[in-house]
Design a protein around this motif. Structure first.
Motif, short mmCIF file in Angstrom:
data_model
loop_
_atom_site.label_atom_id
_atom_site.label_comp_id
_atom_site.label_asym_id
_atom_site.label_seq_id
_atom_site.Cartn_x
_atom_site.Cartn_y
_atom_site.Cartn_z
N ASN A 84 29.22 33.99 -44.07
CA ASN A 84 29.40 33.63 -45.48
C ASN A 84 30.00 32.25 -45.66
OD1 ASN A 84 28.38 36.10 -46.35
ND2 ASN A 84 30.40 37.09 -46.31
N SER A 85 30.63 31.71 -44.61
CA SER A 85 31.24 30.38 -44.72
C SER A 85 30.23 29.26 -44.52
CB SER A 85 32.36 30.24 -43.68
OG SER A 85 33.37 31.19 -43.89
N SER A 86 29.06 29.61 -44.02
CA SER A 86 28.04 28.61 -43.77
C SER A 86 27.35 28.21 -45.07
CB SER A 86 26.99 29.16 -42.79
OG SER A 86 25.89 28.27 -42.69
N PRO A 87 27.06 26.92 -45.27
CA PRO A 87 26.35 26.49 -46.48
C PRO A 87 25.01 27.16 -46.66
CG PRO A 87 27.30 24.61 -45.33
CD PRO A 87 27.45 25.79 -44.43
N THR A 88 24.39 27.56 -45.56
CA THR A 88 23.08 28.23 -45.62
C THR A 88 23.18 29.74 -45.42
OG1 THR A 88 22.74 27.87 -43.26
CG2 THR A 88 21.93 26.14 -44.76
N GLY A 89 24.39 30.21 -45.12
CA GLY A 89 24.57 31.63 -44.81
C GLY A 89 24.18 31.97 -43.40
N ILE A 90 23.83 30.94 -42.61
CA ILE A 90 23.36 31.14 -41.25
C ILE A 90 24.30 30.44 -40.27
CG2 ILE A 90 21.47 30.68 -39.61
CD1 ILE A 90 19.57 30.74 -42.00
N ALA A 91 24.54 31.07 -39.14
CA ALA A 91 25.37 30.49 -38.08
C ALA A 91 24.76 30.85 -36.73
CB ALA A 91 26.79 31.00 -38.18
N PHE A 92 25.24 30.19 -35.70
CA PHE A 92 24.79 30.46 -34.34
C PHE A 92 25.99 30.53 -33.41
CE2 PHE A 92 21.00 28.73 -36.31
CZ PHE A 92 19.98 29.49 -35.77
N ALA B 38 27.48 22.50 -37.55
CA ALA B 38 28.86 22.05 -37.42
C ALA B 38 29.66 23.09 -36.64
CB ALA B 38 29.49 21.81 -38.79
N LEU B 39 30.38 22.64 -35.62
CA LEU B 39 31.21 23.52 -34.82
C LEU B 39 32.45 23.93 -35.60
CD1 LEU B 39 32.00 24.80 -32.05
CD2 LEU B 39 33.10 22.62 -31.50
N VAL B 40 32.72 25.22 -35.65
CA VAL B 40 33.93 25.71 -36.31
C VAL B 40 35.11 25.46 -35.36
CG1 VAL B 40 35.14 27.73 -37.20
CG2 VAL B 40 32.67 27.47 -37.59
N PRO B 41 36.09 24.68 -35.78
CA PRO B 41 37.22 24.36 -34.89
C PRO B 41 37.93 25.61 -34.38
CG PRO B 41 37.24 22.95 -36.83
CD PRO B 41 36.21 24.02 -37.08
N ASN B 42 38.26 25.59 -33.09
CA ASN B 42 39.03 26.66 -32.45
C ASN B 42 38.30 28.00 -32.40
OD1 ASN B 42 41.29 24.88 -32.14
ND2 ASN B 42 41.81 25.25 -34.28
N SER C 185 36.10 30.95 -30.87
CA SER C 185 35.90 31.47 -29.53
C SER C 185 35.27 32.85 -29.62
CB SER C 185 37.23 31.55 -28.77
OG SER C 185 37.03 32.05 -27.46
N PRO C 186 34.00 33.01 -29.19
CA PRO C 186 33.15 31.97 -28.62
C PRO C 186 32.80 30.91 -29.67
CG PRO C 186 31.85 33.91 -29.07
CD PRO C 186 33.29 34.31 -29.30
N PHE C 187 32.22 29.80 -29.20
CA PHE C 187 31.91 28.70 -30.11
C PHE C 187 30.93 29.16 -31.19
CE2 PHE C 187 33.24 26.21 -26.37
CZ PHE C 187 34.19 25.41 -26.99
N LEU C 188 31.28 28.84 -32.43
CA LEU C 188 30.47 29.21 -33.58
C LEU C 188 30.03 27.94 -34.29
CD1 LEU C 188 29.38 31.45 -35.49
CD2 LEU C 188 31.52 31.21 -36.77
N PHE C 189 28.72 27.81 -34.49
CA PHE C 189 28.17 26.65 -35.18
C PHE C 189 27.57 27.12 -36.51
CE2 PHE C 189 28.26 25.37 -30.80
CZ PHE C 189 28.53 24.00 -30.82
#
Length: 233
Positions: free
Chosen positions: A155-163, A211-215, A217-221
């Motif tokens: 929900n925090s993603s501008p497109t609603g999508i993350a990886f 965009a990488l979400v700071p801190n 774990s695991p890395f979320l883009f």
């Protein structure tokens, strides 16, 4: 390498942008045999630009500064520098090959003494079937990696999508305009071309900004935006 280890290594690469990749078993390239072995341990004597006493006794016909000159003598280099460890000679003051350099020379020999890495496609692809985004090459400063990421809603993603990053490891493929680029200082990941695939068939092509979400774990883009590439199917 398991996912936890891959993430730990990738974190170090992304945050510090340091070069930890092994020497490439090819002659050319910034991380190849010429740059990492011959230039540091051999060219003070075995260079075609040197003559007479400047060669410190090196035979005029044995040079390592070009691929054409190095290839006929490459097996000899393995014997003298790796197996017998008689080159460089002790009196020269030039350091002997270290373990990493020896391993790279043996790998180069096993590969048939190639001049450069084989060209590999650097275009990314996303599979609707597996929900996996594959990045064959990600440029991080002067280093290259390949990575896989799994689709996730956010929900925090501008497109609603993350990886979510699933794996990463050093890559040796040549970079190209289609390679992804990660910028450690900003956390931005740009992917100029992503081939969208479903059931083995193309569903079009897009470019993407993440965009990488700071801190995380695991890395979320987070997928910031994506745009259809002109000429896409």
């Amino acid at each position: 390498m398991n996912i936890k280890s891959a993430l730990t290594i990738l974190f170090l690469f992304f945050i510090t942008d340091q070069a930890f990749a092994a020497i490439d078993p090819v002659y050319e390239g910034a991380n190849g045999i010429r740059a990492k072995v011959f230039a540091t341990n051999c060219l003070d004597c075995h260079s075609s630009t040197l003559t007479g006493s400047a060669r410190n006794g090196a035979p005029p016909s044995v040079n390592w500064d070009t691929y054409e000159a190095a290839l006929p003598n490459a097996p000899r280099a393995i014997v003298r520098a790796v197996e017998q460890m008689t080159m460089p000679p002790a009196f020269s003051g030039v350091p002997a090959l270290n373990d990493e350099q020896k391993a790279a020379m043996l790998a180069w020999q096993s590969a048939g003494f190639p001049r450069a890495a084989a060209t590999t496609s650097t275009a990314a692809d996303f599979s609707y079937d597996s929900s996996i985004l594959t990045l064959p090459v990600v440029n991080v400063g002067s280093q290259m990696y390949n990575a896989t990421l799994r689709l996730s809603s956010n929900n925090s993603s501008p497109t609603g999508i993350a990886f979510v990053l699933e794996s990463a490891q050093p890559a040796t493929a040549a970079s190209s305009v289609n390679a992804a680029n990660f910028f450690p200082t900003t956390g931005q990941l740009t992917v100029p071309l992503v081939q969208l695939m479903r059931n083995g068939a193309s569903q079009g092509q897009v470019s993407a900004e993440l965009a990488l979400v700071p801190n995380s774990s695991p890395f979320l883009f987070l997928l910031s935006s994506y745009t259809s590439v002109p000429g896409a199917q």
